[in-house]
Design an enzyme around this catalytic site. Structure first.
Site: not given
Length: 295
Positions: A136, A138, A149, A160, A195, A238, A259, A267
């Site tokens: 999506d 910003y 991004f 991010s 996006n 995901s 992400h 992670r």
């Protein structure tokens, strides 16, 4: 601009477009008839002069451009327009354009209309090497400008993107934080920053979700997967992985990780080395690598 006037003219009635074609080509026809009428009776028809042939060719080209341009969103790169033009006439896309036009009449919508399709202006569709999928735009002022991004200067990089820079610093030798968040330098090298949804209402994340953008960007991904070879798709999180599920993995390379959001980067995004891996895969395919430091 994807404004009300633009959208209204964008889907003008077919009958008017047909008239345009007849009028444009008709002028050349009149010239030919006048020339024939002036010839002596019984004479053989003279061939068209080079000037008349050129005029007819130009008129036909202009007529066809008028017929198709009404369906093309403004600001769309030419090579991308040719590749994706079948989508523009579909009912879902017409409804989507009307929705965005109505939203702009009532609310502030990002990115600005002239920037919605920035990703089609950076390089030719056939020059794409790497695809990074976002979700999506910003939804704050002066941020979104049509590349996922990425943010306009002098806006500070969002979290991010900061994490992407951290990974680049550890992954790409000599990479230094560029002190801005504008990723245009990557896009011009063939990195598609796409996006899934291309517009958003100010301060309301995902407000333009499920309005048709996902169908359109699925068509973009499908065209790339079917028509190009050896692309590197970076699917982070995901959502991006689900969107990229239909990519032909026999023709292309797919790199997956969590992400880069602060909620998940620790992670598995940090240490994924996707940027150096992408370059290795490009070079194996005989393509030049991306200069990730060029920002």
């Amino acid at each position: 601009m994807i404004g009300q006037k633009t959208i209204n003219s964008f889907f003008s009635p077919v009958a008017k477009k047909v008239c345009t074609v007849l009028t444009a080509t008709g002028e050349a026809g009149k010239d030919a008839r006048k020339r024939k009428a002036s010839e002596p009776s019984g004479s053989h028809e003279a061939p068209l002069s080079p000037e008349e042939v050129d005029r007819m060719t130009r008129n036909k080209k202009l007529a066809l451009e008028k017929l198709t341009s009404g369906r093309t969103p403004p600001g769309f790169g030419e090579s991308w327009r040719q590749a994706l033009s079948p989508e523009f006439g579909k009912p879902y896309f017409k409804q989507l354009m009307q929705f965005v036009s109505d939203e702009r009449n009532r609310h502030t919508v990002y990115p600005p209309a002239e920037d919605v399709f920035t990703w089609t202006q950076m390089c030719d569709v056939t020059d794409i090497k790497v695809v990074i999928l976002g979700q999506d735009p910003y939804h704050g002022p002066n941020q979104a400008h049509g590349l996922c991004f990425s943010v306009r200067r002098p806006v500070s990089p969002p979290p991010s993107l900061e994490n992407m820079y951290k990974e680049l610093t550890s992954d790409i030798e000599g990479f230094e934080h560029p002190k801005h968040g504008d990723l245009t330098g990557w896009a011009k090298q063939g990195v598609l920053l796409l996006n899934a949804v291309l517009t958003v209402r100010a301060h309301q994340a995902n407000s333009h979700k499920d309005k048709g953008w996902e169908t359109f960007t699925d068509a973009v991904v499908q065209w790339l997967s079917s028509n190009l070879e050896g692309l590197v798709f970076m699917l982070w999180g995901s959502y991006a992985q689900k969107k990229g599920a239909a990519i032909n993995r026999k023709r292309h390379h797919v790199l997956q990780a969590v992400h880069p959001s602060p909620l998940s980067a620790h992670r598995g995004f940090f240490g994924c080395k996707h940027f150096s891996k992408a370059n290795e895969l490009l070079e194996k395919s005989g393509k030049s690598p991306i200069d990730w430091k060029s920002l």
